[in-house]
Scaffold this motif. Structure first.
Motif, PDB file in Angstrom:
ATOM      1  N   PHE A  45       0.834  -1.203   0.000  1.00  0.00           N
ATOM      2  CA  PHE A  45       0.000   0.000   0.000  1.00  0.00           C
ATOM      3  C   PHE A  45       0.871   1.257   0.000  1.00  0.00           C
ATOM      4  O   PHE A  45       0.577   2.231  -0.685  1.00  0.00           O
TER       5      PHE A  45
ATOM      6  N   ALA B 281       2.651   1.337  -3.619  1.00  0.00           N
ATOM      7  CA  ALA B 281       1.729   1.716  -4.697  1.00  0.00           C
ATOM      8  C   ALA B 281       1.244   3.146  -4.516  1.00  0.00           C
ATOM      9  O   ALA B 281       1.275   3.946  -5.465  1.00  0.00           O
ATOM     10  N   GLY B 282       0.798   3.491  -3.314  1.00  0.00           N
ATOM     11  CA  GLY B 282       0.307   4.849  -3.070  1.00  0.00           C
ATOM     12  C   GLY B 282       1.380   5.898  -3.260  1.00  0.00           C
ATOM     13  O   GLY B 282       1.164   6.923  -3.905  1.00  0.00           O
TER      14      GLY B 282
ATOM     15  N   LEU C 134      -5.754   8.328  -6.805  1.00  0.00           N
ATOM     16  CA  LEU C 134      -5.529   6.891  -6.609  1.00  0.00           C
ATOM     17  C   LEU C 134      -4.458   6.646  -5.541  1.00  0.00           C
ATOM     18  O   LEU C 134      -4.603   5.770  -4.682  1.00  0.00           O
ATOM     19  N   GLY C 135      -3.386   7.405  -5.579  1.00  0.00           N
ATOM     20  CA  GLY C 135      -2.322   7.263  -4.585  1.00  0.00           C
ATOM     21  C   GLY C 135      -2.788   7.590  -3.187  1.00  0.00           C
ATOM     22  O   GLY C 135      -2.460   6.886  -2.232  1.00  0.00           O
ATOM     23  N   SER C 136      -3.582   8.648  -3.067  1.00  0.00           N
ATOM     24  CA  SER C 136      -4.115   9.010  -1.747  1.00  0.00           C
ATOM     25  C   SER C 136      -5.050   7.942  -1.224  1.00  0.00           C
ATOM     26  O   SER C 136      -5.049   7.640  -0.028  1.00  0.00           O
ATOM     27  N   ALA C 137      -5.856   7.365  -2.113  1.00  0.00           N
ATOM     28  CA  ALA C 137      -6.744   6.279  -1.695  1.00  0.00           C
ATOM     29  C   ALA C 137      -5.934   5.084  -1.208  1.00  0.00           C
ATOM     30  O   ALA C 137      -6.256   4.477  -0.174  1.00  0.00           O
ATOM     31  N   GLY C 138      -4.869   4.746  -1.928  1.00  0.00           N
ATOM     32  CA  GLY C 138      -4.011   3.640  -1.516  1.00  0.00           C
ATOM     33  C   GLY C 138      -3.361   3.889  -0.170  1.00  0.00           C
ATOM     34  O   GLY C 138      -3.312   3.006   0.688  1.00  0.00           O
ATOM     35  N   MET C 139      -2.875   5.102   0.026  1.00  0.00           N
ATOM     36  CA  MET C 139      -2.253   5.445   1.308  1.00  0.00           C
ATOM     37  C   MET C 139      -3.282   5.463   2.437  1.00  0.00           C
ATOM     38  O   MET C 139      -2.936   5.233   3.599  1.00  0.00           O
TER      39      MET C 139
ATOM     40  N   PHE D   1      -5.473   3.289   3.014  1.00  0.00           N
ATOM     41  CA  PHE D   1      -5.659   1.932   3.529  1.00  0.00           C
ATOM     42  C   PHE D   1      -4.488   1.463   4.386  1.00  0.00           C
ATOM     43  O   PHE D   1      -4.541   0.364   4.941  1.00  0.00           O
ATOM     44  N   LEU D   2      -3.473   2.263   4.504  1.00  0.00           N
ATOM     45  CA  LEU D   2      -2.240   1.869   5.170  1.00  0.00           C
ATOM     46  C   LEU D   2      -2.468   1.375   6.596  1.00  0.00           C
ATOM     47  O   LEU D   2      -2.080   0.259   6.939  1.00  0.00           O
TER      48      LEU D   2
END
Length: 190
Positions: free
Chosen positions: A39, A42-43, A102-107, A109-110
């Motif tokens: 996460f 990718a983020g 998209l990157g902020s969404a991935g981060m 979930f961290l």
């Protein structure tokens, strides 16, 4: 002599049990971190690409751009709250905003992934949902990374404890899928 030998044996068993629990918790924490790394990678890489494609200021308006524009309606000049005009326009700004979102969404979930997989490592599948939910609550309440560690440990240990009960046969099938996650989520969330 046998009393001393028995006392020494029981004391070494207690030390082994403490070491094994410490080792088990360490392994659970490392499991959570190892599942969290994708996460972060990718983020972080998506956000870095967003800056490359859309300019350094794309992060300030990324979500607004993605929600208000499309590939068929590309943004022109977009003003920041300060009144300055963003450095990029058109396709590069839209693509940069999409990558940043998209990157902020991935981060985002961290912490939930960290907490969920710590709980999974300790309590198995019944601890997964309570761990993820506990991690999400940690973010909402501002407890952050440390809150994710704590909720993952709590959810995992509660799932492990609840799994040790031997319910009646008719209830045993519901325990790992419904009852343990429900009770564990309620306790962890509280």
């Amino acid at each position: 002599a046998t009393r001393v030998g028995a006392a020494a044996a029981s004391s070494s068993e207690g030390a082994e049990e403490q070491v094994s629990w410490a080792k088990r918790i360490q392994q659970a924490l490392m499991t959570g971190v190892s599942y969290m790394i994708p996460f972060v990678a990718a983020g972080g890489l998506l956000i870095a690409l967003a800056f490359l494609v859309g300019g350094y200021d794309v992060a300030f308006k990324a979500q607004d751009i993605v929600l208000n524009y499309s590939l068929w309606n590309l943004p022109g000049e977009v003003k920041l709250d300060s009144g300055a005009v963003m450095s990029h326009t058109g396709f590069s700004l839209y693509l940069g905003a999409l990558l940043a979102t998209l990157g902020s969404a991935g981060m985002g979930f961290l912490v939930a992934a960290l907490s969920g997989y710590i709980a999974f490592a300790l309590g198995g599948r019944p601890g997964l949902a309570p761990g993820f939910i506990g991690g999400a609550i940690s973010v909402i309440t501002g407890a952050g990374f440390i809150g994710g560690l704590v909720t993952g440990l709590v959810a995992g240990l509660i799932a492990l404890w609840l799994s040790s009960f031997r319910p009646p046969r008719w209830l045993a099938g519901l325990m790992p899928v419904v009852i343990i996650p429900l009770v564990d989520t309620f306790i962890t969330g509280g």
